[in-house]
Scaffold this active site. Structure first.
Site, PDB file in Angstrom:
ATOM      1  N   THR A  14      -1.061   2.227 -10.238  1.00 39.50           N
ATOM      2  CA  THR A  14      -2.028   1.365  -9.562  1.00 39.50           C
ATOM      3  C   THR A  14      -3.317   1.168 -10.364  1.00 39.50           C
ATOM      4  O   THR A  14      -4.014   0.176 -10.176  1.00 39.50           O
ATOM      5  CB  THR A  14      -2.418   1.956  -8.183  1.00 39.50           C
ATOM      6  OG1 THR A  14      -2.949   3.270  -8.370  1.00 39.50           O
ATOM      7  CG2 THR A  14      -1.244   1.998  -7.238  1.00 39.50           C
ATOM      8  N   ASP A  15      -3.620   2.133 -11.258  1.00 39.48           N
ATOM      9  CA  ASP A  15      -4.954   2.119 -11.874  1.00 39.48           C
ATOM     10  C   ASP A  15      -5.250   0.872 -12.708  1.00 39.48           C
ATOM     11  O   ASP A  15      -6.351   0.334 -12.648  1.00 39.48           O
ATOM     12  CB  ASP A  15      -5.141   3.370 -12.743  1.00 39.48           C
ATOM     13  CG  ASP A  15      -5.294   4.626 -11.888  1.00 39.48           C
ATOM     14  OD1 ASP A  15      -5.642   4.495 -10.700  1.00 39.48           O
ATOM     15  OD2 ASP A  15      -5.076   5.733 -12.417  1.00 39.48           O
ATOM     16  N   THR A  65       2.267   6.420 -10.384  1.00 34.50           N
ATOM     17  CA  THR A  65       2.446   7.365  -9.276  1.00 34.50           C
ATOM     18  C   THR A  65       3.738   7.107  -8.528  1.00 34.50           C
ATOM     19  O   THR A  65       4.329   8.022  -7.960  1.00 34.50           O
ATOM     20  CB  THR A  65       1.228   7.256  -8.330  1.00 34.50           C
ATOM     21  OG1 THR A  65       0.088   7.686  -9.053  1.00 34.50           O
ATOM     22  CG2 THR A  65       1.387   8.108  -7.087  1.00 34.50           C
TER      23      THR A  65
HETATM   24  N1  ASP Z   1      -2.874   7.256 -12.273  1.00 37.40           N
HETATM   25  C1  ASP Z   1      -1.800   6.545 -11.622  1.00 37.40           C
HETATM   26  C2  ASP Z   1      -1.411   5.372 -12.502  1.00 37.40           C
HETATM   27  O1  ASP Z   1      -2.095   4.382 -12.509  1.00 37.40           O
HETATM   28  C3  ASP Z   1      -2.234   6.079 -10.291  1.00 37.40           C
HETATM   29  C4  ASP Z   1      -1.200   5.365  -9.497  1.00 37.40           C
HETATM   30  O2  ASP Z   1      -0.175   4.905  -9.971  1.00 37.40           O
HETATM   31  O3  ASP Z   1      -1.458   5.229  -8.279  1.00 37.40           O
HETATM   32  O4  ASP Z   1      -0.429   5.453 -13.187  1.00 37.40           O
END
Ligand code: ASP
Length: 320
Positions: free
Chosen positions: A87-88, A7
């Protein structure tokens, strides 16, 4: 800086959108351009290693990152590495790198909850803070770190705990290692379990099949039986409470152990410590307790241990 997507590199058509965007589409050079203050913290050499949503992270990419980081850290003109990530699955990649990267120079992961195009995007400040930590002399030798929302976490303990808040990460039970704010890096504790150069693990060219199975009310044995039939070498159980498992699942897993599958008991609860021979008899079942590792991190450690053909798995989980 190694950019992998997420993200932090996400883009939406409308600045008011913080969900419903595309992750991993903005290139690292463009991200760096949004934070001119980086120029006074470090000289940055940036590489785009991937451009993915981290839900799609793979073990093959882990191998690529870890080897690239080791090669970069071996260069005299590189003082530290920052990895931008989604973040995932950040906590899984961070823990994998914590146990496989060999150099003692800082390695810092960061990410964002809001896409780069959003109002109040959190990526630029997280990026600046991550570089500030990586450039800090104090950050070396502490294993892989995660700089997020002004906090510094150890890769060992950090986990994502919110689906939308910019304060999305916690280190349950253990707490943060320190803080980074306005150019100041302050550590208050260290992670004492072995990591980086003191770890016995390395990334693999071929990864063993290790899957996660959950226990819940009315759980069946279908998934465990399917995994054993598919040739899984390890199964991590996201158990209830203190790693307890539905009786039906327990039976299936005991049979899996007899067929040579390594079974590790973790918990779906999110904080606490799965005790050996606590909620289930590991001695009788032939299982291993995961301690404080959540199921996803326990899977990382089990993959590394099986790739290294390690037999004394309880020692591994008690050590790392
Ligand atoms: N779906 C995204 C990822 O993990 C979520 C994020 O980065 O916050 O790439």
């Amino acid at each position: 800086m190694l950019a992998t997507g997420g993200t932090i590199a996400g883009s939406a058509g409308d600045a008011s959108k913080t969900a419903g965007y595309k992750a991993g589409v903005v290139g690292v050079d463009k991200l760096l351009d949004t934070v001119p203050a980086l120029g006074s913290v470090a000289r940055i050499h940036a590489e785009q290693i991937a451009g993915i949503d981290s839900k799609d992270m793979s073990a093959a990419l882990w191998t690529t990152f870890a080897r690239r980081i080791d090669a970069l850290l071996a260069q005299d003109d590189i003082d530290g590495v920052v990895v931008t990530h989604g973040t995932d699955t950040l906590e899984e990649t961070a823990y994998l790198l914590h146990l496989t990267v060999k150099g003692g120079k800082p390695v810092v992961l960061t990410a964002a909850m809001r896409p780069s195009t959003a109002l109040s995007a959190d990526g630029p400040l997280n990026l600046l803070n991550a570089v500030t930590v990586a450039a800090s002399k104090d950050a070396g030798g502490k294993g892989v770190l995660v700089a997020f929302n002004n906090q510094i976490h150890s890769a060992r303990d950090v986990t994502k705990t919110s689906m939308y808040a910019v304060d999305a990460f916690r280190s349950p039970e253990t707490g943060v290692l320190g803080f980074v704010q306005d150019g100041r890096v302050e550590f208050q504790r260290v992670a004492v379990r072995p990591h980086t150069g003191a770890s016995e693990f390395a990334v693999a060219d071929q990864w063993p099949m290790v899957e996660i199975v959950a226990s819940y009310a009315d759980a069946s044995r279908v998934v465990v039986d399917a995994l054993v039939a598919a040739g899984a070498r390890g199964i991590v159980v996201a158990g209830t409470g203190n790693g307890s498992m539905h009786a039906t699942l327990t039976q299936a897993l005991a049979e899996a152990v007899k067929r040579g599958v390594a079974v590790v008991r973790a918990s779906r609860v999110g904080s606490g410590h799965v005790m050996r021979n606590g909620a289930a008899s590991d001695d009788a079942l032939g299982t291993v307790s995961a301690g404080t590792l959540n199921p996803y991190k326990a899977r990382v450690l089990l993959m590394l241990a099986l790739a290294a053909s390690t037999n004394d798995l309880q020692r591994i989980f008690d050590t790392y």
